[in-house]
Design a protein around this motif. Structure first.
Motif, PDB file in Angstrom:
ATOM      1  N   PRO A  22      -1.497   0.591  16.773  1.00 26.90           N
ATOM      2  CA  PRO A  22      -1.946   1.922  16.354  1.00 26.90           C
ATOM      3  C   PRO A  22      -0.963   3.062  16.581  1.00 26.90           C
ATOM      4  N   ASP A  23      -0.277   3.092  17.723  1.00 23.39           N
ATOM      5  CA  ASP A  23       0.648   4.208  17.962  1.00 23.39           C
ATOM      6  C   ASP A  23       1.749   4.247  16.905  1.00 23.39           C
ATOM      7  N   GLN A  24       2.303   3.083  16.557  1.00 23.64           N
ATOM      8  CA  GLN A  24       3.353   3.042  15.546  1.00 23.64           C
ATOM      9  C   GLN A  24       2.788   3.350  14.164  1.00 23.64           C
ATOM     10  N   LEU A  25       1.604   2.836  13.867  1.00 22.38           N
ATOM     11  CA  LEU A  25       0.978   3.110  12.578  1.00 22.38           C
ATOM     12  C   LEU A  25       0.803   4.616  12.369  1.00 22.38           C
ATOM     13  N   ARG A  26       0.426   5.310  13.429  1.00 16.43           N
ATOM     14  CA  ARG A  26       0.226   6.755  13.340  1.00 16.43           C
ATOM     15  C   ARG A  26       1.556   7.505  13.237  1.00 16.43           C
ATOM     16  N   ALA A  27       2.619   6.921  13.792  1.00 16.69           N
ATOM     17  CA  ALA A  27       3.921   7.597  13.806  1.00 16.69           C
ATOM     18  C   ALA A  27       4.681   7.457  12.493  1.00 16.69           C
ATOM     19  N   ASN A  28       4.313   6.493  11.663  1.00 17.71           N
ATOM     20  CA  ASN A  28       5.024   6.273  10.406  1.00 17.71           C
ATOM     21  C   ASN A  28       4.891   7.472   9.478  1.00 17.71           C
ATOM     22  N   ASP A  29       5.951   7.726   8.715  1.00 20.72           N
ATOM     23  CA  ASP A  29       5.933   8.779   7.697  1.00 20.72           C
ATOM     24  C   ASP A  29       5.624   8.131   6.346  1.00 20.72           C
ATOM     25  N   TYR A  30       4.520   8.497   5.749  1.00 20.22           N
ATOM     26  CA  TYR A  30       4.082   7.888   4.493  1.00 20.22           C
ATOM     27  C   TYR A  30       4.400   8.750   3.271  1.00 20.22           C
ATOM     28  N   THR A  31       5.030   9.909   3.462  1.00 18.30           N
ATOM     29  CA  THR A  31       5.217  10.841   2.352  1.00 18.30           C
ATOM     30  C   THR A  31       6.181  10.309   1.300  1.00 18.30           C
ATOM     31  N   GLU A  32       7.270   9.645   1.728  1.00 16.99           N
ATOM     32  CA  GLU A  32       8.245   9.165   0.752  1.00 16.99           C
ATOM     33  C   GLU A  32       7.653   8.070  -0.122  1.00 16.99           C
ATOM     34  N   MET A  33       6.905   7.150   0.479  1.00 21.13           N
ATOM     35  CA  MET A  33       6.311   6.079  -0.338  1.00 21.13           C
ATOM     36  C   MET A  33       5.277   6.659  -1.292  1.00 21.13           C
ATOM     37  N   ASN A  34       4.532   7.677  -0.860  1.00 23.71           N
ATOM     38  CA  ASN A  34       3.586   8.347  -1.760  1.00 23.71           C
ATOM     39  C   ASN A  34       4.308   8.938  -2.964  1.00 23.71           C
ATOM     40  N   ALA A  35       5.466   9.560  -2.731  1.00 20.37           N
ATOM     41  CA  ALA A  35       6.229  10.173  -3.822  1.00 20.37           C
ATOM     42  C   ALA A  35       6.713   9.120  -4.808  1.00 20.37           C
ATOM     43  N   LYS A  36       7.135   7.968  -4.306  1.00 24.12           N
ATOM     44  CA  LYS A  36       7.598   6.899  -5.193  1.00 24.12           C
ATOM     45  C   LYS A  36       6.430   6.343  -6.013  1.00 24.12           C
ATOM     46  N   LEU A  37       5.270   6.204  -5.384  1.00 24.27           N
ATOM     47  CA  LEU A  37       4.091   5.761  -6.118  1.00 24.27           C
ATOM     48  C   LEU A  37       3.758   6.741  -7.233  1.00 24.27           C
TER      49      LEU A  37
ATOM     50  N   HIS B 232       0.837  -1.202   0.000  1.00 21.97           N
ATOM     51  CA  HIS B 232       0.000   0.000   0.000  1.00 21.97           C
ATOM     52  C   HIS B 232       0.871   1.252   0.000  1.00 21.97           C
ATOM     53  N   LEU B 233       1.395   1.607  -1.146  1.00 24.42           N
ATOM     54  CA  LEU B 233       2.167   2.843  -1.245  1.00 24.42           C
ATOM     55  C   LEU B 233       1.281   4.081  -1.157  1.00 24.42           C
ATOM     56  N   GLU B 234      -0.024   3.866  -1.211  1.00 19.95           N
ATOM     57  CA  GLU B 234      -0.968   4.995  -1.229  1.00 19.95           C
ATOM     58  C   GLU B 234      -1.362   5.474   0.165  1.00 19.95           C
ATOM     59  N   PHE B 235      -0.928   4.777   1.220  1.00 18.52           N
ATOM     60  CA  PHE B 235      -1.371   5.141   2.566  1.00 18.52           C
ATOM     61  C   PHE B 235      -1.039   6.596   2.896  1.00 18.52           C
ATOM     62  N   THR B 236      -1.991   7.248   3.534  1.00 20.41           N
ATOM     63  CA  THR B 236      -1.827   8.589   4.092  1.00 20.41           C
ATOM     64  C   THR B 236      -2.297   8.518   5.547  1.00 20.41           C
ATOM     65  N   PRO B 237      -2.026   9.530   6.350  1.00 19.38           N
ATOM     66  CA  PRO B 237      -2.548   9.510   7.722  1.00 19.38           C
ATOM     67  C   PRO B 237      -4.057   9.299   7.793  1.00 19.38           C
ATOM     68  N   ASP B 238      -4.812   9.898   6.883  1.00 17.78           N
ATOM     69  CA  ASP B 238      -6.265   9.700   6.889  1.00 17.78           C
ATOM     70  C   ASP B 238      -6.631   8.244   6.591  1.00 17.78           C
ATOM     71  N   CYS B 239      -5.929   7.629   5.636  1.00 17.22           N
ATOM     72  CA  CYS B 239      -6.175   6.209   5.338  1.00 17.22           C
ATOM     73  C   CYS B 239      -5.930   5.368   6.579  1.00 17.22           C
ATOM     74  N   ILE B 240      -4.830   5.627   7.263  1.00 14.94           N
ATOM     75  CA  ILE B 240      -4.460   4.853   8.439  1.00 14.94           C
ATOM     76  C   ILE B 240      -5.495   5.002   9.544  1.00 14.94           C
ATOM     77  N   GLU B 241      -5.971   6.219   9.775  1.00 16.90           N
ATOM     78  CA  GLU B 241      -6.984   6.424  10.816  1.00 16.90           C
ATOM     79  C   GLU B 241      -8.251   5.638  10.520  1.00 16.90           C
ATOM     80  N   ALA B 242      -8.654   5.607   9.258  1.00 18.23           N
ATOM     81  CA  ALA B 242      -9.861   4.862   8.896  1.00 18.23           C
ATOM     82  C   ALA B 242      -9.672   3.363   9.115  1.00 18.23           C
ATOM     83  N   LEU B 243      -8.511   2.844   8.759  1.00 14.80           N
ATOM     84  CA  LEU B 243      -8.238   1.421   8.949  1.00 14.80           C
ATOM     85  C   LEU B 243      -8.146   1.059  10.430  1.00 14.80           C
ATOM     86  N   ILE B 244      -7.502   1.914  11.209  1.00 12.61           N
ATOM     87  CA  ILE B 244      -7.421   1.655  12.652  1.00 12.61           C
ATOM     88  C   ILE B 244      -8.814   1.628  13.264  1.00 12.61           C
ATOM     89  N   ALA B 245      -9.644   2.582  12.893  1.00 12.53           N
ATOM     90  CA  ALA B 245     -11.005   2.643  13.442  1.00 12.53           C
ATOM     91  C   ALA B 245     -11.773   1.373  13.137  1.00 12.53           C
TER      92      ALA B 245
END
Length: 239
Positions: free
Chosen positions: A210-225, A179-192
């Motif tokens: 959840p704490d680690q999932l929220r702490a991850n930086d998803y910006t670099e993978m988004n850029a590669k996608l 899932h290179l498309e994950f963003t913080p909003d995506c993660i919050e929805a999945l956690i919920a």
């Protein structure tokens, strides 16, 4: 580029795929199946079909999930493939692509949930849509299964937990188990949606909480996608 999303659930959002399509000014359409939208009747009017993930499996029946018709989705994928349209499947979508092309999905060796590295294979490092993006980089994950491989399929990326992270089925058809498309909003929805299940998987080696999932930086993978998508779209336009 006319891009159409097949979305199975509200908590499995297109994320960076949608951000890319809108930023590039593409015509964007949706089949939000969880809201009762219909699938496109065929490949006409589509340049890029993007089939998202979901908690279903390709073997899930309409009786088990009334808004999920695996046979209809596989027929749409096959129609787009036959019409030489571009198709990308993510997670469940990748498994549906394999099945549409004759390769049954399989269980992954490990459940993966969180951000873990994927590594490009030799074919991936040489692939024109992935070359230069880095041999190993972080990617999002949220899965138990993986796509089947046709005779012509080429694995472009793997991870320690799953040997099929990115699969090329043809020049314009790709399965992304990751899932290179994950963003913080995506993660919050999945956690919920999955927080109780996450707690039961705390002892798994490739499952983050959840704490680690929220702490991850998803910006670099988004850029590669987005770099991959830009290259695919340019190649498709120039053919």
């Amino acid at each position: 580029m006319r891009t159409h999303f097949v979305v199975h659930e509200s908590f499995e959002a297109p994320g960076a795929y949608e951000d890319w399509a809108r930023a590039r000014g593409h015509e964007v359409g949706y089949s939000r199946l969880h809201e009762g939208d219909a699938l496109p009747a065929g490949a006409d009017g589509i340049d890029l079909l993007i089939v998202m993930g979901g908690p279903q499996q390709p073997s899930t029946t309409v009786e088990e999930c009334p808004h999920f018709d695996a046979a209809a989705e596989k027929a749409l994928i096959a129609a787009c493939d036959e019409a030489d349209k571009a198709v990308i499947g993510i997670c469940l979508g990748s498994q549906l692509i394999g099945e549409a092309l004759g390769a049954p999905f399989e269980s992954s060796p490990h459940t993966e949930i969180g951000s873990f590295p994927i590594t490009l294979t030799a074919a991936g490092r040489q692939h024109p849509f992935l070359a230069g993006l880095g041999d190993t980089f972080a990617s999002g994950h949220w899965h138990n299964d993986m796509p089947g491989l046709t005779e012509d399929a080429v694995v472009l990326a793997t991870s320690e937990g799953c040997p099929r992270q990115i699969v090329a089925y043809s020049r314009y058809v790709y399965g992304f188990q990751c899932h290179l498309e994950f963003t913080p909003d995506c993660i919050e929805a999945l956690i919920a949606h999955d927080e109780k299940e996450l707690a039961t998987l705390a002892d798994r080696p490739y499952v983050q909480q959840p704490d680690q999932l929220r702490a991850n930086d998803y910006t670099e993978m988004n850029a590669k996608l987005m770099a991959f998508l830009d290259r695919l779209a340019a190649d498709y336009a120039d053919r």
